[in-house]
Design an enzyme around this catalytic site. Sequence first.
Site, PDB file in Angstrom:
ATOM      1  N   GLU A  81      33.784  43.782  -8.384  1.00  0.00           N
ATOM      2  CA  GLU A  81      34.827  43.560  -9.399  1.00  0.00           C
ATOM      3  C   GLU A  81      34.625  44.480 -10.603  1.00  0.00           C
ATOM      4  OE1 GLU A  81      37.608  42.285  -9.490  1.00  0.00           O
ATOM      5  OE2 GLU A  81      38.052  41.881 -11.578  1.00  0.00           O
TER       6      GLU A  81
ATOM      7  N   CYS B 262      58.631  46.066  -8.914  1.00  0.00           N
ATOM      8  CA  CYS B 262      60.003  46.078  -9.431  1.00  0.00           C
ATOM      9  C   CYS B 262      60.309  44.818 -10.229  1.00  0.00           C
ATOM     10  CB  CYS B 262      60.988  46.173  -8.285  1.00  0.00           C
ATOM     11  SG  CYS B 262      60.720  47.593  -7.241  1.00  0.00           S
TER      12      CYS B 262
ATOM     13  N   HIS C 264      21.171  52.790   2.081  1.00  0.00           N
ATOM     14  CA  HIS C 264      21.839  53.247   3.301  1.00  0.00           C
ATOM     15  C   HIS C 264      22.991  54.192   2.991  1.00  0.00           C
ATOM     16  CE1 HIS C 264      19.400  50.435   5.543  1.00  0.00           C
ATOM     17  NE2 HIS C 264      19.705  49.520   4.637  1.00  0.00           N
TER      18      HIS C 264
ATOM     19  N   GLU D  55      40.301  51.063 -11.883  1.00  0.00           N
ATOM     20  CA  GLU D  55      41.714  50.724 -12.130  1.00  0.00           C
ATOM     21  C   GLU D  55      42.218  51.291 -13.454  1.00  0.00           C
ATOM     22  OE1 GLU D  55      43.117  46.427 -10.471  1.00  0.00           O
ATOM     23  OE2 GLU D  55      41.528  46.370 -11.943  1.00  0.00           O
TER      24      GLU D  55
ATOM     25  N   LYS E  55      51.241  44.841 -11.231  1.00  0.00           N
ATOM     26  CA  LYS E  55      50.607  43.544 -11.481  1.00  0.00           C
ATOM     27  C   LYS E  55      50.752  42.634 -10.277  1.00  0.00           C
ATOM     28  CE  LYS E  55      48.612  40.400 -13.931  1.00  0.00           C
ATOM     29  NZ  LYS E  55      47.146  40.578 -13.891  1.00  0.00           N
TER      30      LYS E  55
ATOM     31  N   LYS F  58      37.412  47.170 -11.820  1.00  0.00           N
ATOM     32  CA  LYS F  58      37.954  47.236 -13.178  1.00  0.00           C
ATOM     33  C   LYS F  58      37.834  48.659 -13.724  1.00  0.00           C
ATOM     34  CE  LYS F  58      39.833  44.415 -13.356  1.00  0.00           C
ATOM     35  NZ  LYS F  58      39.992  43.399 -12.393  1.00  0.00           N
TER      36      LYS F  58
ATOM     37  N   ASN G 203      64.807  43.834  -5.446  1.00  0.00           N
ATOM     38  CA  ASN G 203      63.352  43.849  -5.267  1.00  0.00           C
ATOM     39  C   ASN G 203      63.072  43.503  -3.811  1.00  0.00           C
ATOM     40  OD1 ASN G 203      63.108  44.202  -7.973  1.00  0.00           O
ATOM     41  ND2 ASN G 203      62.058  42.267  -8.384  1.00  0.00           N
ATOM     42  N   GLY G 204      62.062  44.145  -3.230  1.00  0.00           N
ATOM     43  CA  GLY G 204      61.716  43.848  -1.837  1.00  0.00           C
ATOM     44  C   GLY G 204      61.954  45.064  -0.962  1.00  0.00           C
TER      45      GLY G 204
ATOM     46  N   TRP H  62      59.562  50.353  -8.791  1.00  0.00           N
ATOM     47  CA  TRP H  62      58.253  50.878  -8.391  1.00  0.00           C
ATOM     48  C   TRP H  62      58.488  51.454  -6.997  1.00  0.00           C
ATOM     49  CZ3 TRP H  62      54.491  50.188  -4.599  1.00  0.00           C
ATOM     50  CH2 TRP H  62      53.188  50.582  -4.940  1.00  0.00           C
TER      51      TRP H  62
ATOM     52  N   ARG I  27      54.426  44.800 -15.235  1.00  0.00           N
ATOM     53  CA  ARG I  27      54.291  44.670 -13.785  1.00  0.00           C
ATOM     54  C   ARG I  27      54.123  46.027 -13.092  1.00  0.00           C
ATOM     55  NH1 ARG I  27      56.100  39.685 -12.022  1.00  0.00           N
ATOM     56  NH2 ARG I  27      56.594  40.573 -10.008  1.00  0.00           N
TER      57      ARG I  27
HETATM   58  C1  G6P Z   1      47.373  43.798  -7.705  1.00  0.00           C
HETATM   59  C2  G6P Z   1      46.872  43.614  -9.131  1.00  0.00           C
HETATM   60  C3  G6P Z   1      45.451  43.050  -9.104  1.00  0.00           C
HETATM   61  C4  G6P Z   1      45.411  41.752  -8.305  1.00  0.00           C
HETATM   62  C5  G6P Z   1      45.990  41.945  -6.898  1.00  0.00           C
HETATM   63  C6  G6P Z   1      46.182  40.601  -6.207  1.00  0.00           C
HETATM   64  O1  G6P Z   1      46.649  44.783  -7.079  1.00  0.00           O
HETATM   65  O2  G6P Z   1      46.895  44.846  -9.816  1.00  0.00           O
HETATM   66  O3  G6P Z   1      45.018  42.792 -10.423  1.00  0.00           O
HETATM   67  O4  G6P Z   1      44.099  41.307  -8.211  1.00  0.00           O
HETATM   68  O5  G6P Z   1      47.272  42.562  -6.969  1.00  0.00           O
HETATM   69  O6  G6P Z   1      47.136  39.871  -6.927  1.00  0.00           O
HETATM   70  P1  G6P Z   1      47.282  38.315  -6.919  1.00  0.00           P
HETATM   71  O7  G6P Z   1      48.427  38.037  -7.839  1.00  0.00           O
HETATM   72  O8  G6P Z   1      47.571  37.920  -5.506  1.00  0.00           O
HETATM   73  O9  G6P Z   1      46.002  37.735  -7.402  1.00  0.00           O
END
Ligand code: G6P
Length: 608
Positions: A481, A2, A504, A488, A603, A485, A100-101, A74, A27
């Site tokens: 990672e 949000c 395994h 995502e 984000k 990516k 927000n929250g 969100w 975000r």
């Molecule tokens: C969300 C974002 C990721 C990020 C994760 C942790 O899932 O989409 O890209 O790695 O949060 O966020 P931070 O700000 O704590 O690194």
Amino acid sequence: MCGIVGYIGKRPAVPILMNGLKRLEYRGYDSAGLAVIQNETLWLTKRKGKIRGLERQISSLNIDGTPGIGHTRWATHGEPSKINAHPHTDCTGRIALVHNGIIENYRLLKKQLQAKGHVFQSETDTEVLVHLIEMFYKDDLGAAILKALQLVEGTFGILVISLYEPDRIFAARRGSPLVIGVGDGEMFLASDGAAIVEHTRNVIYMEDDEIVMISSEEIQARNLKDETVIKSVEELPFDLESIQKEGYAHYMLKEIREQPRTTLDSMRGRLLLEEGTAKLGGLQNVWDRLRKSRRLIITACGTSWHAALIGEYLIETLARIPVEVEYASEFRYRDPVLSENDTVMAISQSGETADTLAAIREARCKGVLALGLCNVVGSSIARETDAGVYLHAGPEIGVASTKAFTSQVVTLALIALALGRERFLSAEDGRSIARELKSIPEKILGILEHADYIRTIAEKFSHHHQALYLGRGFNYPVALEGALKMKEISYIHAEGYPAAEMKHGPIALIDKNMPVVIIAVRDGVYDKVISNIEEVKARGGWILAVVNQNDTLIRERADEIVEIPVTANCLTPILTVVPLQLLAYYTAVYKKCDVDQPRNLAKSVTVE
Ligand code: G6P
């Protein structure tokens, strides 16, 4: 997640609010809305879907009032819909609020309010706040907000406007960031400085449990105990240019391409080549305690958790301090066994991830040293830790983290190097790692030159529905990672695995329809990875290998290779991840996915 914006001043609020909401789109959100005070009425509009829809909806209306508040939602409580979108209003329609929250005790509060006759419109937890304020309102809106917030459990960043006091905005926070931008006869509010930086860089950061009354000329802050708080004005640590696309098709591509500079910025002034060590100003006050730690626990989420895994390898290899890595969401709830000789380090790009923040609070409650590695200056984790290091990667807008990841690994390498030099690492070995670190930005630049070739591989990838990523040692977290990516942003199911573990389970999936990405640089486990490549080949798998320049053995075996320059084994993740970022990016582009705002993702995950 949000986003919040607010404006009070001489100008019409709507264009400023709309612009601010657009800056917060990155975000992640599913609906949006605005409330503005106009000719002694409270005008309100909201809508499911993108801001563009909201903009079209209001383009023909003549709304030029002020103050105003806006929100991108969100969904957590209640589906994404017009009714559930913010702002929410009280029964009389005279008070509007964005939030927000999460209000954790909202069910109980809602029942009590309904028993008193309050009628709810939405399924949200937020709506209880505005009805509570209505219930407490006598003739002082600030006092009513204070009383309402004293009853709620959970987290909030809120803005409130009302016809009762039409020349002010009230803001309050607990756990959800809010920043006030101070202009000339006008004030801006936002949950993220990016929404207001084009108007002013003079900002006041709100702290938890503060409530602030804002008019166009002044700010009065109190805490939830109703005591006056003195606030000071600081400078936002970035400018408008740094949050614009600057000609790139997507923020993600811009941020991938920025990595030669951002990795350099993370090292700037910290790397001591002659001494073969590093100096991290933010850790100086706690350095002795950190150096003597018996154990380091690194906690994080998402991509930052992958960086933490590389940190484990780096710190254990260079400094021989035992390291454990924990998902913050697990750490916070499992009553971890901590002793006073432990150090807990949180890694977070945003510095606002709810679980990581809670993990740090848990650690501090138990009296251990709590450190933060954050990118966003002044973020909650940065402020709530005993000490820490900023990444200096600049604002990261693309939801899929790229440049923050490489800066996290660079920063962890600096910490490992400095700790190592005070423990077991010789000056000669230290100098060699320092030299290699210095050459990383140039080497990333070299890898970026292969972007067009990686794009051709991505086209092949875009026809697949799944992929397996394998790596060993320092590059096992890179396999995780790379897979993250890919899933995502391109929605191709991808799994990362330690290469030897393939036998395994995942090996059962391998056939010609399963692309396998293998990180196979010449390090301590090179020969073992070649065996893993043979195992995939023997089952008809298609292989993309990330190898060192001039590798011949793997060239013969893999279907495609991407070359990276040679560096110290412990630093290879900073290079091997770059082609995997590009691969995910171009695959998503071929699949016409919304690269910067992938579906359902946010984000900064400010709810648990
Ligand atoms: C969300 C974002 C990721 C990020 C994760 C942790 O899932 O989409 O890209 O790695 O949060 O966020 P931070 O700000 O704590 O690194």
